[in-house]
Design a protein around this motif. Structure first.
Motif, PDB file in Angstrom:
ATOM      1  N   PHE A 198       0.456  -1.241  -0.174  1.00  0.00           N
ATOM      2  CA  PHE A 198       0.063  -0.414   0.263  1.00  0.00           C
ATOM      3  C   PHE A 198       0.815   1.246  -0.020  1.00  0.00           C
ATOM      4  CE2 PHE A 198      -2.793  -3.340   2.533  1.00  0.00           C
ATOM      5  CZ  PHE A 198      -3.357  -3.273   1.620  1.00  0.00           C
ATOM      6  N   VAL A 258       4.214   1.135   1.992  1.00  0.00           N
ATOM      7  CA  VAL A 258       4.064  -0.181   2.700  1.00  0.00           C
ATOM      8  C   VAL A 258       3.815  -1.331   2.453  1.00  0.00           C
ATOM      9  CG1 VAL A 258       2.645  -1.181   5.159  1.00  0.00           C
ATOM     10  CG2 VAL A 258       3.013   1.753   4.374  1.00  0.00           C
ATOM     11  N   ALA A 293       3.009  -4.442   3.037  1.00  0.00           N
ATOM     12  CA  ALA A 293       2.075  -5.482   3.618  1.00  0.00           C
ATOM     13  C   ALA A 293       2.005  -6.366   3.626  1.00  0.00           C
ATOM     14  CB  ALA A 293       0.806  -5.432   3.921  1.00  0.00           C
ATOM     15  N   ASP A 306       1.691  -9.748  15.238  1.00  0.00           N
ATOM     16  CA  ASP A 306       1.547  -8.785  16.042  1.00  0.00           C
ATOM     17  C   ASP A 306      -0.012  -7.831  15.304  1.00  0.00           C
ATOM     18  OD1 ASP A 306       1.723  -7.346  17.461  1.00  0.00           O
ATOM     19  OD2 ASP A 306       4.342  -7.330  17.430  1.00  0.00           O
ATOM     20  N   ASN A 307      -0.130  -6.637  16.060  1.00  0.00           N
ATOM     21  CA  ASN A 307      -0.661  -5.477  15.266  1.00  0.00           C
ATOM     22  C   ASN A 307      -0.066  -4.912  13.883  1.00  0.00           C
ATOM     23  OD1 ASN A 307      -1.868  -4.816  18.194  1.00  0.00           O
ATOM     24  ND2 ASN A 307      -2.978  -6.036  16.983  1.00  0.00           N
ATOM     25  N   GLY A 308      -1.412  -4.486  12.930  1.00  0.00           N
ATOM     26  CA  GLY A 308      -0.067  -5.125  11.296  1.00  0.00           C
ATOM     27  C   GLY A 308       1.221  -5.855  10.611  1.00  0.00           C
ATOM     28  N   ALA A 309       1.125  -6.984  11.507  1.00  0.00           N
ATOM     29  CA  ALA A 309       1.975  -7.844  10.431  1.00  0.00           C
ATOM     30  C   ALA A 309       1.448  -8.472   9.416  1.00  0.00           C
ATOM     31  CB  ALA A 309       1.444  -9.021  10.969  1.00  0.00           C
ATOM     32  N   GLY A 310      -0.146  -7.954   9.188  1.00  0.00           N
ATOM     33  CA  GLY A 310      -0.435  -8.502   7.779  1.00  0.00           C
ATOM     34  C   GLY A 310      -1.285  -9.598   7.151  1.00  0.00           C
ATOM     35  N   LYS A 311      -1.833 -10.241   8.517  1.00  0.00           N
ATOM     36  CA  LYS A 311      -2.916 -11.209   8.736  1.00  0.00           C
ATOM     37  C   LYS A 311      -4.256 -10.991   7.886  1.00  0.00           C
ATOM     38  CE  LYS A 311      -3.217 -11.064  12.627  1.00  0.00           C
ATOM     39  NZ  LYS A 311      -2.102  -9.533  13.257  1.00  0.00           N
ATOM     40  N   SER A 312      -4.926  -9.782   7.862  1.00  0.00           N
ATOM     41  CA  SER A 312      -6.085  -9.072   7.269  1.00  0.00           C
ATOM     42  C   SER A 312      -5.899  -8.935   5.989  1.00  0.00           C
ATOM     43  CB  SER A 312      -6.266  -7.900   8.267  1.00  0.00           C
ATOM     44  OG  SER A 312      -6.847  -8.516   8.798  1.00  0.00           O
ATOM     45  N   THR A 313      -5.157  -8.289   5.710  1.00  0.00           N
ATOM     46  CA  THR A 313      -3.691  -7.895   4.416  1.00  0.00           C
ATOM     47  C   THR A 313      -3.808  -9.421   3.569  1.00  0.00           C
ATOM     48  OG1 THR A 313      -2.867  -6.262   4.975  1.00  0.00           O
ATOM     49  CG2 THR A 313      -3.125  -6.610   2.783  1.00  0.00           C
ATOM     50  N   HIS A 362      -8.656  -7.540  -2.059  1.00  0.00           N
ATOM     51  CA  HIS A 362      -7.209  -6.807  -2.020  1.00  0.00           C
ATOM     52  C   HIS A 362      -6.802  -7.547  -3.765  1.00  0.00           C
ATOM     53  CE1 HIS A 362      -7.480  -4.250   0.751  1.00  0.00           C
ATOM     54  NE2 HIS A 362      -6.633  -5.169   1.198  1.00  0.00           N
ATOM     55  N   GLN A 382     -12.985  -9.055   9.981  1.00  0.00           N
ATOM     56  CA  GLN A 382     -12.121  -8.582  11.108  1.00  0.00           C
ATOM     57  C   GLN A 382     -13.380  -7.158  11.859  1.00  0.00           C
ATOM     58  OE1 GLN A 382      -8.340  -7.114  11.829  1.00  0.00           O
ATOM     59  NE2 GLN A 382      -8.218  -7.513  13.581  1.00  0.00           N
ATOM     60  N   HIS A 421      -5.600 -13.202  18.297  1.00  0.00           N
ATOM     61  CA  HIS A 421      -4.802 -13.279  19.549  1.00  0.00           C
ATOM     62  C   HIS A 421      -4.364 -13.290  20.954  1.00  0.00           C
ATOM     63  CE1 HIS A 421      -2.855  -9.621  17.227  1.00  0.00           C
ATOM     64  NE2 HIS A 421      -3.899  -9.067  16.921  1.00  0.00           N
TER      65      HIS A 421
HETATM   66  N1  LIG Z   1      -6.339  -0.677   3.118  1.00  0.00           N
HETATM   67  C1  LIG Z   1      -4.636  -0.891   3.130  1.00  0.00           C
HETATM   68  N2  LIG Z   1      -4.444   0.597   3.153  1.00  0.00           N
HETATM   69  C2  LIG Z   1      -3.618   0.850   3.585  1.00  0.00           C
HETATM   70  N3  LIG Z   1      -2.958   0.585   4.625  1.00  0.00           N
HETATM   71  C3  LIG Z   1      -2.934  -0.629   4.713  1.00  0.00           C
HETATM   72  C4  LIG Z   1      -4.503  -0.873   3.925  1.00  0.00           C
HETATM   73  N4  LIG Z   1      -4.846  -1.926   4.963  1.00  0.00           N
HETATM   74  C5  LIG Z   1      -3.516  -2.842   5.532  1.00  0.00           C
HETATM   75  N5  LIG Z   1      -3.070  -1.578   5.283  1.00  0.00           N
HETATM   76  C6  LIG Z   1      -1.223  -1.578   5.809  1.00  0.00           C
HETATM   77  O1  LIG Z   1      -0.708  -3.369   6.262  1.00  0.00           O
HETATM   78  C7  LIG Z   1       0.144  -3.886   7.167  1.00  0.00           C
HETATM   79  C8  LIG Z   1      -0.537  -4.738   7.721  1.00  0.00           C
HETATM   80  O2  LIG Z   1      -1.867  -4.864   7.904  1.00  0.00           O
HETATM   81  P1  LIG Z   1      -3.083  -5.398   8.418  1.00  0.00           P
HETATM   82  O3  LIG Z   1      -4.395  -4.653   8.594  1.00  0.00           O
HETATM   83  O4  LIG Z   1      -3.196  -7.249   7.631  1.00  0.00           O
HETATM   84  O5  LIG Z   1      -2.800  -6.537   9.791  1.00  0.00           O
HETATM   85  P2  LIG Z   1      -3.330  -6.999  10.902  1.00  0.00           P
HETATM   86  O6  LIG Z   1      -1.849  -7.984  10.797  1.00  0.00           O
HETATM   87  O7  LIG Z   1      -4.611  -8.192  10.231  1.00  0.00           O
HETATM   88  O8  LIG Z   1      -3.478  -6.226  12.236  1.00  0.00           O
HETATM   89  P3  LIG Z   1      -4.458  -6.687  13.036  1.00  0.00           P
HETATM   90  O9  LIG Z   1      -3.652  -7.603  14.054  1.00  0.00           O
HETATM   91  O10 LIG Z   1      -3.935  -5.293  13.876  1.00  0.00           O
HETATM   92  O11 LIG Z   1      -6.003  -6.734  12.694  1.00  0.00           O
HETATM   93  C9  LIG Z   1      -0.258  -2.374   7.778  1.00  0.00           C
HETATM   94  O12 LIG Z   1       0.852  -1.517   8.324  1.00  0.00           O
HETATM   95  C10 LIG Z   1      -1.506  -1.048   7.460  1.00  0.00           C
HETATM   96  O13 LIG Z   1      -1.989  -0.436   8.410  1.00  0.00           O
END
Ligand SMILES: Nc1ncnc2c1ncn2[C@@H]1O[C@H](COP(=O)(O)OP(=O)(O)OP(=O)(O)O)[C@@H](O)[C@H]1O
Ligand SMILES: [Mg+2]
Lengths: 246, 325
Positions: free
Chosen positions: A13, A16, A18, A37-44, A53, A85, A204
Motif C-alpha cells: 500500500f 508500506v 504489507a 503482531d498488529n499490522g503484521a499483514g494477517k488481514s491483508t 485486495h 475483522q 490474538h
Molecule cells: N487498505 C489499506 N490501505 C493502506 N494500508 C493498509 C491497508 N490495509 C492494511 N494496510 C497496512 O498494511 C499493514 C498490514 O495491515 P493488516 O491489517 O493486514 O494487519 P493485521 O496483521 O491484520 O493487524 P491486526 O492484528 O491489527 O488486525 C499495516 O501496516 C497497515 O497499515
C-alpha cells in the motif's frame, strides 16, 4: 495437491510492503492458526485470498484454480468464506438480509420471468442457521446496527457457514464474544474439521489457537517467520516469533 | 449445543416495506388541512387531480433520485436531462420525421444515455457523483439549447400530446404513468436483488463488495435508471406542454431531491422507500398547488422549496442525533 496454495504473495500500500513474499499451503480439514503482531499483514493476506485486495505478485490457488484477479463473488462461489475483522455487515439491513447478502435465493413473480428475493426462504434458513450456532439474537428481522457487538459477530459467523464452504477464514471471530459463545465457535471449528472443511483462524488469543489448531503460521512484517505443527511448538516459542525475538 | 430458546420465531412484518416516517404523513395532513381552511377550491376532485398531475413529473424524477440516494449517490442532472430528453424526443419526430413511438424511445434513451455517462464517470473513473452530475447538469442543458437554438420545438404528434393531456376515465394520463411507475419502482427497490444491492451499497460499500456485489456495475446501472426516469419525466413534460422545451425542468432536481428526503430516504444511503418518496412528492405538489391558489408568486415558491429541503435534512439529523443519545 493442497486445498489452498499461496506462493510468493506480495502486496504493498504505497510505501508500506504489507505482504513480502508469503508462501504456505492448507489442506482440507486442516485448522491453521495465523498469528502475528498488529499490522503484521494477517488481514491483508486473507483479503488477497478472498479477492478484496488484488495481490501485486505471486499466486493464490484453490484446488489448483488460480484465484488472482477474480471478483470476491466468484471466489465465494468457489467455496471460500471469510469472517472479516470489521464484520462487513450492512448495519441498516436486517439479520436475514445480511446472512444472505450477495447470495439471495430468488423466486418468480406469479410465474413470470421476473425474479424477486425469496424472503420467506431467507428468513427460514437464516433462523435455522442461527439456531444451529446457538447464538442469542432477538429475531432475523432485527436491524443489525441495533445488535450488540457479540451478536453482530454471530451474524457474520452465521453468514460464513450457511453456504457449504470448503475453506473458512476467520479474522478475530471471537474478539467480542462472551465465554460461552467463544466455546461455541471453537466447537464449531472442530466440527468443520470433522467435515473436512479447512479453517484459517486469525486470533490474538493464543489459548484459543492452541486449543483448536493443527498448525501455527506466524507472520511478521509481511513474511512468514514460523510454520509449525502445534505439537512441535509452545506458547513461549510462538510469542517469541510474533515479537521477533526468536 | 443448539439452544432452541436462543432465537424467537421470526416475526412477520408484512407492512414493513411500506413504512413511511410518520412525520412525512403528518406534514402532508397538516398542509392539506391548512390549505382546505385557507382556500375553498382546495378540497375538490378536480383540484386533487390537478395536484396529482402537477406532481407526476416531479414524482417520476424523485423515483430515480430515490434509487441513487439509496446507494449514497446523488444525481444533480435530473432537471437538465429531463429538458434534453424532451428536446431530443420532439426533434426526432418533428425534424427527423420518425413515427411517434420513436419519440417515446428517444426520450427514454436520451435519459438512459446521460445516466450511463454519469454512472461510468462516477464508478469507473472515480469522479465524485456530485461533480459528475453537476457537470452533466451543465452539459445536458447546454446541448438542449444548442440543438434547438434556444427555441422550443412546438406542435407534436397527437398521440404524444395525448400522453400529456389525455384523460382516460377522467384521470390525466401522466398521473397513470406516475402511479404505475411508482408500483414498478416500489417492487424493484423492495423485492429484487437490484434494489437490495442499491441499499446495501449505500449502507456499507465495502461489505457489499466483499460479499460479491458488483459495486461498480450496480452504480452504473443505478445512474442509468435515474437518467431513464428523467427521460420518462421529460416525455411527460414534453407531452403536457406539447413542445420540446430546452428550458424544461429547470431546477426540478431541487424539488425531486427534496421530495425524496421528505419521504424518509436517508441522504447518506442505506434507507429508502418508494412509497415514502411518493408521499414526499405529494407534499411538494400540495405545497405548490396551495401557494398557487393563494396567489403567491413563483419567486417565493422557489425559495420555499429550497427552505423545505434544508429543513427536511435538518429534522432528519436532529432525529438521528436524538436516537443515538
Ligand atoms: N487498505 C489499506 N490501505 C493502506 N494500508 C493498509 C491497508 N490495509 C492494511 N494496510 C497496512 O498494511 C499493514 C498490514 O495491515 P493488516 O491489517 O493486514 O494487519 P493485521 O496483521 O491484520 O493487524 P491486526 O492484528 O491489527 O488486525 C499495516 O501496516 C497497515 O497499515
Ligand atoms: Mg487484522
Amino acid at each position: 495437491m493442497s486445498l489452498l496454495e499461496l506462493a510468493d504473495v506480495r502486496k504493498h500500500f504505497g510505501p508500506v510492503q504489507a505482504l513480502d513474499g508469503v508462501s504456505f499451503a492448507v489442506d482440507g480439514g486442516e485448522v491453521i492458526g495465523l498469528v502475528g503482531d498488529n499490522g503484521a499483514g494477517k488481514s491483508t493476506l486473507m483479503k488477497t485470498v478472498t479477492g478484496v485486495h488484488a495481490p501485486d505478485g505471486g499466486s493464490i490457488r484453490l484446488d489448483g484454480t488460480l484465484l488472482n484477479g477474480r471478483e470476491p463473488g466468484e471466489i465465494r462461489a468457489l467455496g471460500v468464506e471469510m469472517i472479516y475483522q470489521d464484520l462487513a455487515l450492512a448495519r441498516m439491513q436486517d439479520v436475514a438480509s445480511n446472512i444472505f447478502l450477495g447470495r439471495e435465493p430468488t423466486r418468480r413473480l406469479f410465474g413470470l420471468p421476473i425474479r424477486m428475493i425469496d424472503r420467506p426462504r431467507i428468513e427460514r434458513e437464516a433462523a435455522a442457521m442461527i439456531r444451529k450456532l446457538g447464538a442469542r439474537l432477538p429475531s432475523v428481522d432485527y436491524v443489525v446496527g441495533h445488535l450488540s457487538g457479540g451478536q453482530q459477530q454471530s451474524v457474520a459467523i452465521a453468514r460464513a457457514l450457511t453456504f457449504n464452504p470448503r475453506l473458512v477464514i476467520m479474522d478475530e471471530p471471537t474478539a467480542a464474544l462472551a465465554v460461552r459463545e467463544v466455546e461455541h465457535v471453537l466447537d464449531m471449528i472442530r466440527e468443520l474439521r470433522r467435515q473436512g472443511i479447512a479453517v484459517i483462524l486469525i486470533s490474538h488469543r493464543l489459548n484459543d489457537v492452541f486449543a483448536v489448531c493443527d498448525r501455527i503460521i506466524a507472520l511478521r512484517q509481511g513474511q512468514v517467520v514460523a510454520d509449525q505443527p502445534i505439537a512441535q511448538t509452545s506458547m513461549n516459542e510462538v510469542v517469541a516469533h510474533i515479537v521477533g525475538a526468536a | 449445543m443448539p439452544d432452541a430458546a436462543a432465537i424467537a420465531a421470526p416475526v412477520r412484518r408484512p407492512g414493513m416495506r411500506f413504512v413511511v416516517r410518520l412525520e412525512s404523513l403528518a406534514v402532508l395532513a397538516v398542509l392539506v388541512i391548512v390549505l382546505a381552511v385557507l382556500s375553498p377550491y382546495f378540497l375538490s376532485v378536480s383540484n386533487f387531480l390537478n395536484i396529482l398531475l402537477a406532481t407526476s413529473v416531479i414524482g417520476v424524477l424523485a423515483y430515480g433520485a430515490t434509487f441513487v440516494i439509496a446507494a449514497a449517490g446523488i444525481d444533480l442532472s435530473l432537471g437538465s436531462v429531463l429538458g434534453l430528453s424532451g428536446v431530443v424526443g420532439a426533434l426526432s419526430v418533428n425534424e427527423l420525421g420518425l413515427p411517434w413511438p420513436f419519440g417515446i424511445l428517444a426520450c427514454l434513451a436520451t435519459g438512459a444515455l446521460c445516466g450511463t455517462v454519469n454512472g461510468l464517470l462516477n464508478a469507473r473513473a472515480g469522479i465524485p457523483a456530485f461533480i459528475v452530475t453537476l457537470g452533466m447538469l451543465g452539459v445536458a442543458r447546454g446541448l438542449g439549447l444548442v440543438l434547438t437554438n434556444g427555441v422550443p420545438v412546438y406542435g407534436l404528434d397527437p398521440v404524444l400530446v395525448y400522453i400529456g393531456q389525455g384523460r382516460p376515465a377522467g384521470v390525466p394520463f401522466p398521473v397513470i404513468v406516475f402511479l404505475l411507475t411508482g408500483g414498478v419502482a416500489h417492487f424493484v427497490l423492495a423485492y429484487t436483488r437490484f434494489g437490495k444491492y442499491a441499499l446495501v451499497i449505500g449502507d456499507n460499500e465495502g461489505a457489499a463488495r466483499a460479499m460479491g456485489v458488483r459495486v461498480q456495475r450496480q452504480r452504473v446501472a443505478l445512474y442509468a435508471l435515474s437518467g431513464m426516469m428523467a427521460g420518462l419525466a421529460g416525455l411527460l413534460f414534453m407531452a403536457r406542454t406539447n413542445a420540446g422545451d430546452p428550458t424544461g425542468g429547470l431546477n426540478y432536481e431541487l424539488t425531486a431531491i427534496t421530495a425524496t428526503i421528505l419521504g424518509g430516504t436517508n441522504l447518506f444511503g442505506g434507507r429508502a422507500t418508494i412509497f415514502g418518496t411518493l408521499i414526499g412528492a405529494l407534499i411538494m405538489g400540495v405545497l405548490q398547488n396551495g401557494l398557487n391558489l393563494l396567489a403567491v408568486s413563483s419567486f417565493y415558491q422557489q425559495m420555499a422549496i429550497g427552505a423545505v429541503l434544508v429543513l427536511a435534512v435538518w429534522l432528519d439529523q436532529v432525529n438521528r442525533t436524538r436516537a443515538r443519545r
